[in-house]
Design an enzyme around this catalytic site. Sequence first.
Site, PDB file in Angstrom:
ATOM      1  N   ARG A 124      -0.478  -9.220  13.098  1.00  0.00           N
ATOM      2  CA  ARG A 124      -1.063  -8.158  12.265  1.00  0.00           C
ATOM      3  C   ARG A 124      -1.935  -8.751  11.154  1.00  0.00           C
ATOM      4  O   ARG A 124      -2.961  -8.172  10.788  1.00  0.00           O
ATOM      5  CB  ARG A 124       0.046  -7.290  11.661  1.00  0.00           C
ATOM      6  N   ARG A 134      11.397  -2.262  10.930  1.00  0.00           N
ATOM      7  CA  ARG A 134      10.384  -1.709  11.825  1.00  0.00           C
ATOM      8  C   ARG A 134      10.136  -2.643  13.003  1.00  0.00           C
ATOM      9  O   ARG A 134      10.155  -3.860  12.848  1.00  0.00           O
ATOM     10  CB  ARG A 134       9.069  -1.521  11.050  1.00  0.00           C
ATOM     11  N   ARG A 172      -9.402   1.218   8.582  1.00  0.00           N
ATOM     12  CA  ARG A 172      -8.957  -0.136   8.889  1.00  0.00           C
ATOM     13  C   ARG A 172     -10.000  -0.908   9.657  1.00  0.00           C
ATOM     14  O   ARG A 172      -9.777  -2.063   9.998  1.00  0.00           O
ATOM     15  CB  ARG A 172      -7.751  -0.007   9.788  1.00  0.00           C
ATOM     16  N   LYS A 189       0.832  -1.216   0.000  1.00  0.00           N
ATOM     17  CA  LYS A 189       0.000   0.000   0.000  1.00  0.00           C
ATOM     18  C   LYS A 189       0.862   1.259   0.000  1.00  0.00           C
ATOM     19  O   LYS A 189       0.639   2.176  -0.780  1.00  0.00           O
ATOM     20  CB  LYS A 189      -0.902   0.051   1.256  1.00  0.00           C
ATOM     21  N   ARG A 247      11.909  -5.885   4.567  1.00  0.00           N
ATOM     22  CA  ARG A 247      11.614  -4.459   4.448  1.00  0.00           C
ATOM     23  C   ARG A 247      12.555  -3.644   5.339  1.00  0.00           C
ATOM     24  O   ARG A 247      12.860  -4.018   6.452  1.00  0.00           O
ATOM     25  CB  ARG A 247      10.177  -4.156   4.856  1.00  0.00           C
TER      26      ARG A 247
HETATM   27  P1  AP5 Z   1       4.938  -1.608   1.796  1.00  0.00           P
HETATM   28  O1  AP5 Z   1       4.626  -0.743   0.636  1.00  0.00           O
HETATM   29  O2  AP5 Z   1       5.753  -1.061   2.891  1.00  0.00           O
HETATM   30  O3  AP5 Z   1       3.599  -2.305   2.340  1.00  0.00           O
HETATM   31  P2  AP5 Z   1       2.375  -1.710   3.156  1.00  0.00           P
HETATM   32  O4  AP5 Z   1       1.142  -2.333   2.586  1.00  0.00           O
HETATM   33  O5  AP5 Z   1       2.441  -0.237   3.247  1.00  0.00           O
HETATM   34  O6  AP5 Z   1       2.674  -2.417   4.554  1.00  0.00           O
HETATM   35  P3  AP5 Z   1       2.630  -1.831   6.015  1.00  0.00           P
HETATM   36  O7  AP5 Z   1       3.331  -2.825   6.887  1.00  0.00           O
HETATM   37  O8  AP5 Z   1       3.105  -0.428   6.044  1.00  0.00           O
HETATM   38  O9  AP5 Z   1       1.145  -1.923   6.290  1.00  0.00           O
HETATM   39  P4  AP5 Z   1       0.468  -1.926   7.588  1.00  0.00           P
HETATM   40  O10 AP5 Z   1      -0.869  -1.699   7.100  1.00  0.00           O
HETATM   41  O11 AP5 Z   1       0.618  -3.118   8.445  1.00  0.00           O
HETATM   42  O12 AP5 Z   1       1.259  -0.802   8.423  1.00  0.00           O
HETATM   43  P5  AP5 Z   1       0.917   0.693   8.753  1.00  0.00           P
HETATM   44  O13 AP5 Z   1       2.159   1.469   8.750  1.00  0.00           O
HETATM   45  O14 AP5 Z   1      -0.227   1.166   7.947  1.00  0.00           O
HETATM   46  O15 AP5 Z   1       5.642  -2.922   1.206  1.00  0.00           O
HETATM   47  C1  AP5 Z   1       6.074  -3.974   2.056  1.00  0.00           C
HETATM   48  C2  AP5 Z   1       7.453  -4.486   1.595  1.00  0.00           C
HETATM   49  O16 AP5 Z   1       7.321  -5.143   0.349  1.00  0.00           O
HETATM   50  C3  AP5 Z   1       8.488  -3.380   1.385  1.00  0.00           C
HETATM   51  O17 AP5 Z   1       9.736  -3.839   1.757  1.00  0.00           O
HETATM   52  C4  AP5 Z   1       8.430  -3.102  -0.119  1.00  0.00           C
HETATM   53  O18 AP5 Z   1       9.642  -2.590  -0.591  1.00  0.00           O
HETATM   54  C5  AP5 Z   1       8.101  -4.486  -0.671  1.00  0.00           C
HETATM   55  N1  AP5 Z   1       7.278  -4.444  -1.868  1.00  0.00           N
HETATM   56  C6  AP5 Z   1       6.268  -3.562  -2.143  1.00  0.00           C
HETATM   57  N2  AP5 Z   1       5.690  -3.853  -3.331  1.00  0.00           N
HETATM   58  C7  AP5 Z   1       6.331  -4.968  -3.789  1.00  0.00           C
HETATM   59  C8  AP5 Z   1       6.165  -5.783  -4.958  1.00  0.00           C
HETATM   60  N3  AP5 Z   1       5.215  -5.518  -5.884  1.00  0.00           N
HETATM   61  N4  AP5 Z   1       6.977  -6.851  -5.105  1.00  0.00           N
HETATM   62  C9  AP5 Z   1       7.916  -7.132  -4.172  1.00  0.00           C
HETATM   63  N5  AP5 Z   1       8.134  -6.414  -3.056  1.00  0.00           N
HETATM   64  C10 AP5 Z   1       7.341  -5.335  -2.861  1.00  0.00           C
HETATM   65  O19 AP5 Z   1       0.416   0.526  10.262  1.00  0.00           O
HETATM   66  C11 AP5 Z   1       1.278   0.105  11.294  1.00  0.00           C
HETATM   67  C12 AP5 Z   1       0.510   0.009  12.578  1.00  0.00           C
HETATM   68  O20 AP5 Z   1      -0.026   1.301  12.924  1.00  0.00           O
HETATM   69  C13 AP5 Z   1      -0.708  -0.909  12.569  1.00  0.00           C
HETATM   70  O21 AP5 Z   1      -0.354  -2.241  12.826  1.00  0.00           O
HETATM   71  C14 AP5 Z   1      -1.559  -0.280  13.669  1.00  0.00           C
HETATM   72  O22 AP5 Z   1      -1.098  -0.652  14.941  1.00  0.00           O
HETATM   73  C15 AP5 Z   1      -1.301   1.197  13.493  1.00  0.00           C
HETATM   74  N6  AP5 Z   1      -2.287   1.851  12.615  1.00  0.00           N
HETATM   75  C16 AP5 Z   1      -2.032   2.471  11.410  1.00  0.00           C
HETATM   76  N7  AP5 Z   1      -3.161   2.932  10.867  1.00  0.00           N
HETATM   77  C17 AP5 Z   1      -4.168   2.608  11.720  1.00  0.00           C
HETATM   78  C18 AP5 Z   1      -5.574   2.797  11.698  1.00  0.00           C
HETATM   79  N8  AP5 Z   1      -6.188   3.398  10.673  1.00  0.00           N
HETATM   80  N9  AP5 Z   1      -6.287   2.322  12.747  1.00  0.00           N
HETATM   81  C19 AP5 Z   1      -5.701   1.695  13.771  1.00  0.00           C
HETATM   82  N10 AP5 Z   1      -4.375   1.472  13.851  1.00  0.00           N
HETATM   83  C20 AP5 Z   1      -3.609   1.921  12.833  1.00  0.00           C
HETATM   84 MG    MG Z   2       2.829   1.108   4.818  1.00  0.00          MG
END
Ligand code: AP5
Ligand code: MG
Length: 214
Positions: free
Chosen positions: A171, A160, A88, A13, A127
């Site tokens: 997660r 991270r 979410r 994402k 990552r």
């Molecule tokens: P990346 O693009 O980083 O993936 P992502 O979907 O953004 O993954 P996140 O881990 O950031 O998602 P998340 O939803 O768990 O975390 P968030 O920060 O939102 O890609 C992943 C990896 O794959 C990278 O290394 C990238 O280079 C690689 N990659 C990408 N595309 C690729 C491809 N096509 N092929 C191969 N490799 C590829 O949230 C973190 C925490 O914050 C949550 O767990 C929660 O506790 C809290 N939080 C955040 N938002 C909320 C909310 N709205 N409500 C409640 N809690 C929240």
């Molecule tokens: Mg992300």
Amino acid sequence: MKIIMLGAPGAGKGTQAKMIADKYGIPHISTGDIFRANIKNGTELGKKAKTFMDQGLLVPDELTCDLVVDRISREDAKDGFILDGFPRTIPQAECLTDALKERGESMDYAVNVDVPDENIITRMAGRRACLNCGATYHIVNIPTKVEGICDRCGEKVVLRADDEPETVKKRLDVYHDQTQPLIEYYSNQGILKTVDGTQPMTDVFDAIVALLEA
Ligand code: AP5
Ligand code: MG
């Protein structure tokens, strides 16, 4: 253009949201990045969020909704924005729908980046994230030019805290339980688009652009 990125943790994402934001000149709003910046700066919000994030749990809706509603009300978001990691939960989605309705607006697209769980754990272990500017890399797929250093801002990139395999599994459980129902929610609103997120990053991007411009 107002876009939501849906998908499991690690689906890509953030990677795609940044490229889409650049292409269309709209702000990229990642609740995860906002929480991580608050943790880094030691704010009250950061302290509260950290206890949930480190366990792979969601930060409570009441700490999240107002933050996003406030962010999308700023001047730079008036012509559109891309939400990454929000909503979410169904209550978060309802909060967003209601806030936009008050302004006579609604979301245009919810893009679901579809990646099976098997692919996620290996992706996350590789990552590396820059906690300064939010850039993300992958040690094999998308490496930094200089090992361990962010291409964009020159700070160190790190694993991270919530990317340890046990936390990733938690997660994923939370995702299936609380976030996956949003696929049906946005399908019912008629704005859901799904892309195969297992393709190379540039192919995923091309597929999203094709959907947005269809
Ligand atoms: P990346 O693009 O980083 O993936 P992502 O979907 O953004 O993954 P996140 O881990 O950031 O998602 P998340 O939803 O768990 O975390 P968030 O920060 O939102 O890609 C992943 C990896 O794959 C990278 O290394 C990238 O280079 C690689 N990659 C990408 N595309 C690729 C491809 N096509 N092929 C191969 N490799 C590829 O949230 C973190 C925490 O914050 C949550 O767990 C929660 O506790 C809290 N939080 C955040 N938002 C909320 C909310 N709205 N409500 C409640 N809690 C929240
Ligand atoms: Mg992300």
